[in-house]
Scaffold this motif. Structure first.
Motif, PDB file in Angstrom:
ATOM      1  N   SER A   2      34.186  42.696  70.413  1.00 12.69           N
ATOM      2  CA  SER A   2      35.434  43.496  69.685  1.00 12.69           C
ATOM      3  C   SER A   2      36.716  42.571  69.469  1.00 12.69           C
ATOM      4  O   SER A   2      37.141  41.881  70.177  1.00 12.69           O
ATOM      5  CB  SER A   2      35.560  44.532  70.635  1.00 12.69           C
ATOM      6  N   ARG A   4      39.429  43.913  68.495  1.00 11.79           N
ATOM      7  CA  ARG A   4      40.395  44.330  69.419  1.00 11.79           C
ATOM      8  C   ARG A   4      40.599  43.731  70.899  1.00 11.79           C
ATOM      9  O   ARG A   4      41.800  43.459  71.253  1.00 11.79           O
ATOM     10  CB  ARG A   4      40.208  45.800  69.287  1.00 11.79           C
ATOM     11  N   HIS A   5      39.581  43.827  71.615  1.00 10.00           N
ATOM     12  CA  HIS A   5      39.697  43.302  73.116  1.00 10.00           C
ATOM     13  C   HIS A   5      39.920  41.691  73.059  1.00 10.00           C
ATOM     14  O   HIS A   5      40.617  41.238  73.813  1.00 10.00           O
ATOM     15  CB  HIS A   5      38.458  43.872  73.666  1.00 10.00           C
ATOM     16  N   LEU A   8      43.515  41.524  72.533  1.00 10.71           N
ATOM     17  CA  LEU A   8      44.196  42.153  73.762  1.00 10.71           C
ATOM     18  C   LEU A   8      44.480  41.001  74.931  1.00 10.71           C
ATOM     19  O   LEU A   8      45.300  40.688  75.518  1.00 10.71           O
ATOM     20  CB  LEU A   8      43.699  43.361  74.386  1.00 10.71           C
ATOM     21  N   ALA A   9      43.266  40.277  75.043  1.00  8.22           N
ATOM     22  CA  ALA A   9      43.024  39.197  76.001  1.00  8.22           C
ATOM     23  C   ALA A   9      43.848  38.212  75.671  1.00  8.22           C
ATOM     24  O   ALA A   9      44.438  37.405  76.700  1.00  8.22           O
ATOM     25  CB  ALA A   9      41.513  38.574  76.035  1.00  8.22           C
ATOM     26  N   ASP A  75      43.240  48.951  79.323  1.00 15.92           N
ATOM     27  CA  ASP A  75      42.023  48.975  78.314  1.00 15.92           C
ATOM     28  C   ASP A  75      41.227  47.794  78.223  1.00 15.92           C
ATOM     29  O   ASP A  75      40.102  47.329  78.386  1.00 15.92           O
ATOM     30  CB  ASP A  75      42.641  49.275  76.940  1.00 15.92           C
ATOM     31  N   LEU A  76      42.229  46.742  78.297  1.00 12.42           N
ATOM     32  CA  LEU A  76      41.376  45.420  78.773  1.00 12.42           C
ATOM     33  C   LEU A  76      40.909  45.129  79.784  1.00 12.42           C
ATOM     34  O   LEU A  76      39.562  44.621  80.004  1.00 12.42           O
ATOM     35  CB  LEU A  76      42.365  44.297  78.628  1.00 12.42           C
ATOM     36  N   TRP A  79      37.575  47.153  79.612  1.00 12.40           N
ATOM     37  CA  TRP A  79      36.484  46.237  78.689  1.00 12.40           C
ATOM     38  C   TRP A  79      35.882  45.136  79.730  1.00 12.40           C
ATOM     39  O   TRP A  79      34.497  45.203  79.662  1.00 12.40           O
ATOM     40  CB  TRP A  79      37.125  45.634  77.641  1.00 12.40           C
TER      41      TRP A  79
END
Length: 195
Positions: A2, A4-5, A8-9, A75-76, A79
């Motif tokens: 993703s 998205r992730h 975020l990371a 959220d991270l 995941w």
């Protein structure tokens, strides 16, 4: 993976603006997944809309950095803690291609398998060369991505070997008729194996 992730990371490391995120993403994945800057900014907009990141005031150079929020960290963490499901992965185009080749008149399936095997072997050689090009400790994330690609290519070669040996025993159904259920296909395969 993703995007998205991934973003975020990267933001968990600290504040970054779009071009920094793109460069860090490509560096972390060994440029095996080129990221379009438009994808970065579109994803950042969605992350901000969802409350997972927040934009900060523009810098003197006109760059707008982003930072992860507490909701983004949650959220991270979720995941990272959740295994990737096989149903979450993209469809296997090669498996679909071979399945269709078997039922399409005039297609030399053995040739399709051989052509793919040759291409996969070339890819495997190139990935192996890249893997051994550097052994610096800071290259570990990149090498792990390469290792995954090497293992996938090796598995594909083994699967193609299996396909080729299955083709030796394969006897097509009457023209125009294909099994209508998985059970019928298994029964037919078992019958063919007994012959």
């Amino acid at each position: 993976m993703s995007i998205r992730h991934g973003l975020l990371a990267l933001l968990e490391r600290g504040q970054m603006y779009g071009y920094q995120l793109r460069a860090a993403f490509e560096e972390s994945t060994g440029s095996t997944w080129p990221l379009n800057i438009g994808q970065v900014y579109t994803t950042l907009s969605r992350l901000e809309r969802d409350g997972l990141v927040r934009s900060l005031p523009e810098s003197e150079t006109g760059q707008r950095p982003y930072e992860i929020t507490d909701a983004g960290r949650t959220d991270l963490a979720l995941w990272f803690a959740t295994p990737i499901s096989r149903t979450d992965r993209p469809r296997d185009e090669l498996a679909i291609k071979l399945a269709l080749a078997l039922t399409t008149p005039g297609v030399d399936v053995r040739s399709v398998v051989q052509t793919q095997r040759s291409a996969t072997m070339r890819t495997l050689q190139e990935l192996t060369r890249l893997k051994y090009a550097s052994d610096r400790p800071e290259d570990l994330p990149w090498r792990l991505v390469l290792d995954a690609m090497v293992f996938q290519a090796e598995a594909e070669v083994r699967w193609l070997d299996h396909c080729e040996s299955s083709l030796v025993r394969y006897r097509p159904a009457e023209p125009g008729r294909i099994p209508t259920t998985p059970a019928e296909a298994v029964d037919r395969a078992d019958e063919e194996a007994r012959r």
